[in-house]
Design an enzyme around this catalytic site. Structure first.
Site, short mmCIF file in Angstrom:
data_model
loop_
_atom_site.label_atom_id
_atom_site.label_comp_id
_atom_site.label_asym_id
_atom_site.label_seq_id
_atom_site.Cartn_x
_atom_site.Cartn_y
_atom_site.Cartn_z
N GLU A 88 -9.32 -3.84 5.65
CA GLU A 88 -9.99 -4.94 4.97
C GLU A 88 -9.83 -6.19 5.81
OE1 GLU A 88 -8.80 -5.55 0.94
OE2 GLU A 88 -9.09 -3.46 0.35
N GLU B 172 -3.01 -0.11 -1.22
CA GLU B 172 -1.99 -1.16 -1.12
C GLU B 172 -0.73 -0.82 -1.93
OE1 GLU B 172 -4.34 -5.20 -0.06
OE2 GLU B 172 -4.35 -4.69 -2.17
#
Length: 603
Positions: free
Chosen positions: A235, A161
């Site tokens: 995710e 991320e």
């Protein structure tokens, strides 16, 4: 034998060894699951119809002291990946170096912060040198386990991320090259929520997305960014994490199943985060800070398809039914491991915290307070977790002000008697007047370093600057490191303990015995009437207990118990409530359904 062709992303679908595949993944972190349970949890993942295991690799656990590496026992990554291979599961490896994962400092080791100029997650030379040293140890362990070399690893993630952080345009290239130069040849990918996709890419690396709801056009946004590339939801958040003092999060099973069905029907690959969350044992849980600091609980149940203790849930059964409708035959369900409610533990002995200081290393002395990470302990790697006691002499009373330099919570004592608490909200307390010399003590707890967001570089703990008495900075400190490691807990045994017939002086340690007849079973610990502290069983740190909730129980795995007597020690800051009790299932305070909340942007 010819070399196998690894995962390819050259068209609108993935191919592996030249065959089109859809990745059906689930996240299980080996460091959050007792090693004795690894096989059980992976068998349950496979029996649900999933074909891929995803796991992070926590740098802070593998190199807890600079230059000292741990890849054995609970941290035997090679064995974990090999077990997945033996069960015919593919593996997506997420080695960081930063992983978030709701771990202390996002999985980065706290000794990095000894450098006052440190810039985490950038090409700052102090950071890249540390990453290179770590990767020199880590990557050779996993490269033989790559798919093209006969292993199960089909993809490796580049950092995590980074688009939500994006402090250095050269950083992702550095991490990519650090992996490839050490022999990583499988498909590389990045992982971001929608807001981070624009800044989270690096040339030649597949981008993937993290999300909880399929609305807002997030997947189409990714598809438009990467035309004619396969789509992977790295995710899919089927639950959420908890922080102390707020409700326990749940997420609708029906909403999860509807989303997974849509992904299946559209041929989109996905990874459930988490499939099985487990526990952030000890002091490893992190914190969030988006305007206010909030430490995370030890349970990482995440409202996942498998519970914290590995039980099946409604989500699991619905998911298995759904995935089974796309497959010819699923493996049989592994048997459920029974739990037991043991007889309550009676605490027959106690020891004042002040007595326990005899079990600490030599105290550190300095004119000014020194933050936890810069204490000269652990081979110059400082103190990572637990508590630090700061003591100095005072000769007057008045207003003690923290100047917001307490990280994160301090019990304030005068001559070993509690007079107040300092934290982010309470930064001043009154010191009773006296003209004689007295010892001011501040027992400061690291409640967890922030694991996500721009505050990463500001996560030094303990006292991070001056505190003042009547506007004058205090000086000449003696500091004690109380990281409460197994060695420290073992050293406590050699000291003299008092009978609980005598009134304890808090904070205090309480000692008792837990009787286990026959084969040990999993259980949950609860401490009704107690206030705040830490629980140890046979030297293992289960984690914090805190009456503010929402977590009211701590998971105690059977593999940490033995037949016969088991030693229990509880550190309690304020108030012992009597016996330790046990429960068959976890217990929480008020819950909140995040499927009915606005879109979440964290992971």
């Amino acid at each position: 034998m010819s070399q196998r062709e690894g995962l390819r992303a050259d068209s609108s679908h993935f191919t592996l060894d030249g065959v089109p595949i859809q990745i059906l993944g689930g996240s299980i972190h080996y460091f959050r699951v007792p090693r004795a349970c690894w096989r059980d949890r992976l068998l349950k993942l496979k029996a649900c119809g999933l074909n891929t295991l995803a796991t992070y690799v926590p740098w802070n656990l593998h190199e807890p002291v600079k230059g000292m590496y741990r890849f054995e026992d609970q941290l035997d990554l090679e064995e974990y990946i090999s077990l997945a291979a033996a069960l015919d599961l593919w593996v997506i490896l997420r080695p960081g170096p930063y992983i978030c994962a709701e771990l202390d400092l996002g999985g980065l080791p706290s000794w990095l912060l000894r450098d006052k100029n440190m810039k985490l997650r950038t090409t700052y030379p102090g950071f890249t040198a540390a990453v290179n040293s770590y990767f020199d140890k880590l990557i050779p362990i996993v490269t033989p386990l790559q798919f093209s070399r006969g292993g199960p690893i089909i993809a490796v993630q580049v950092e995590n991320e980074y688009g939500s952080y994006a402090k250095d345009e050269h950083y992702l290239t550095f991490v990519k090259e650090a992996l490839m130069s050490r022999g990583v040849t499988e498909l590389l990918l990045t992982s971001d929520n929608r807001d981070g996709l624009k800044c989270g890419g690096v040339e030649g690396v597949l981008q993937t997305i993290n999300l909880q709801k399929l609305s807002y056009g997030a997947i189409q946004y990714l598809a438009d960014m990467q035309p004619q590339k396969p789509l992977l939801v790295m995710e899919y958040w089927c639950g959420w994490f908890d922080v102390w003092g707020e409700p326990h999060h749940i997420f609708s099973a029906q909403d999860m199943i509807a989303a997974v069905k849509e992904l299946m029907d559209r041929g989109i690959s996905f990874n459930l985060y988490m499939f099985h969350g487990g526990s952030s044992f000890g002091f490893t849980s992190g914190a969030v800070d988006f305007g206010s600091y909030k430490p995370q609980v030890n349970s990482y149940d995440y409202d996942a398809p498998l519970t914290e203790s590995g039980d099946y849930t409604t989500k699991y059964h619905l998911l298995r039914d759904l995935l089974g409708s796309y497959q010819s035959k699923l493996p049989q369900l592994p048997a459920v491991q029974g739990r037991k409610v043991y007889e309550p533990v009676v605490f027959s002995q106690h020891m004042s915290f002040w007595e326990s200081l005899r079990c600490t290393d030599m105290p550190f002395k300095s004119n000014d307070p020194v933050n936890m990470e810069n204490l000269s302990v652990n081979h110059n790697s400082g103190q990572s977790y637990g508590y630090t006691l700061y003591e100095t002499s005072i000769y007057r009373g008045g207003a003690l002000h923290s100047r917001n330099h307490v990280r994160d919570k301090a019990l304030v004592f005068i001559d070993k008697h509690l007079i107040g608490i300092l934290d982010y909200r309470t930064q001043e307390t009154a010191v009773p007047h006296s003209e004689r010399e007295r010892i001011l003590g501040l027992l400061v707890e690291n409640c967890g370093r922030v694991n996500f967001g721009p505050a990463l570089n500001e996560q030094r703990k303990g006292l991070v600057g001056d505190i003042t008495l009547n506007h004058t900075p205090l000086k000449k400190f003696t500091m004690y490191s109380l990281d409460m490691t197994p060695n420290f807990i073992n050293r406590l045994q050699s000291l003299k303990w008092k009978s609980t017939d005598e009134k304890p002086l808090y904070p205090a340690f309480f000692r008792g015995s837990m009787a286990v007849d026959g084969q040990p079973r999993d259980t949950f610990v609860k401490l009704p009437g107690w206030s705040k502290g830490v629980v140890f069983v046979n030297g293992q740190n289960l984690g914090r207990h805190w009456s503010v909730g929402p977590q009211n129980t701590l998971y105690l795995p059977a593999s940490w118990l033995k037949s016969g007597d088991n030693q229990v020690i509880v550190f309690e800051e304020h108030r012992a409530g009597g016996k330790m009790h046990f429960a068959e299932n976890p217990q929480h305070c008020k819950t909140i359904d995040v499927s009915r909340q606005p879109f979440c942007t964290l992971s």
